[in-house]
Design an enzyme around this catalytic site. Sequence first.
Site, short mmCIF file in Angstrom:
data_model
loop_
_atom_site.label_atom_id
_atom_site.label_comp_id
_atom_site.label_asym_id
_atom_site.label_seq_id
_atom_site.Cartn_x
_atom_site.Cartn_y
_atom_site.Cartn_z
N LYS A 12 0.83 -1.21 0.00
CA LYS A 12 0.00 0.00 0.00
C LYS A 12 0.86 1.26 0.00
CE LYS A 12 -2.41 0.58 3.76
NZ LYS A 12 -2.11 1.83 4.44
N ARG A 50 -9.75 3.90 10.28
CA ARG A 50 -9.35 2.62 10.81
C ARG A 50 -10.53 1.83 11.38
NH1 ARG A 50 -3.84 1.18 11.70
NH2 ARG A 50 -3.02 3.18 11.15
N ARG A 58 11.06 -11.76 2.89
CA ARG A 58 11.80 -10.53 2.64
C ARG A 58 13.20 -10.59 3.24
NH1 ARG A 58 8.61 -5.67 4.77
NH2 ARG A 58 7.14 -6.40 3.21
N ARG A 76 13.86 -9.73 8.44
CA ARG A 76 13.34 -8.85 9.49
C ARG A 76 12.97 -9.70 10.69
NH1 ARG A 76 8.93 -4.90 6.97
NH2 ARG A 76 7.87 -5.58 8.83
N ARG A 115 -1.82 -9.78 12.46
CA ARG A 115 -1.98 -8.43 11.90
C ARG A 115 -2.95 -8.45 10.72
NH1 ARG A 115 4.06 -6.03 11.72
NH2 ARG A 115 4.22 -7.65 10.19
#
Length: 216
Positions: free
Chosen positions: A13, A88, A127, A159, A170
């Site tokens: 995004k 949100r 990643r 990460r 999440r």
Amino acid sequence: MNIILFGPPGAGKGTQAIKIVKNFNLHKVSTGDLLRGEIKNNTDLGNKIKSKMDEGTLVSDNIINDLITKVLSDKKFYNRLIFDGYPRNLDQAINLDSHIKKYKQKISCVISLNVDKESIIKRVLGRQTCANCGLIFNKYFYPASSKNHSCDPKFLNKRSDDNEKIIISRFETYLNKTLPILDFYKRQNLLHDINGMTKIDQIFDEIRGIIASLET
Ligand SMILES: [Zn+2]
């Protein structure tokens, strides 16, 4: 034109928001930036926000709504906003609706980047960032090799907070909170669903098409 951009964490995004801002000369509104801005400017509201954050409490919807109102009333940004990560929850969406009308503006479209859970997990878990040169790779989609990377593979870092459970939680929080908001905009015929699993440029082409069709 005012746009709202939705997408789960890891959907890309942020990348799309930057492209939209550049191409259409919009002003990005994110609540994180607004909160940090108030604190930096040492306003009364900023001090209130800082003490909340220092206490570790969530900043209330009222404060967020005040900050959004401030942006909406700013002539500089009139009708050229892109909301990123806001609203949100449904209350914030309803509040935005009423204030945007008050300042003689409207939401032109709502863009939702859709990605499935499996892809998000692979994107985030896969990643790898090179500690030496800063290049970013993905174990699944864009692995580092001698063709695209000249450093020693030992520099490739994952990460650390990106474990699977956190990503799934999440993602699910996002879905639970966001689906009612998307419904709200769907009923107003503002919602555009976009497949967020294709290439960055392809996604942006689709977004550009939607926005261009609004401008006429
Ligand atoms: Zn490197």
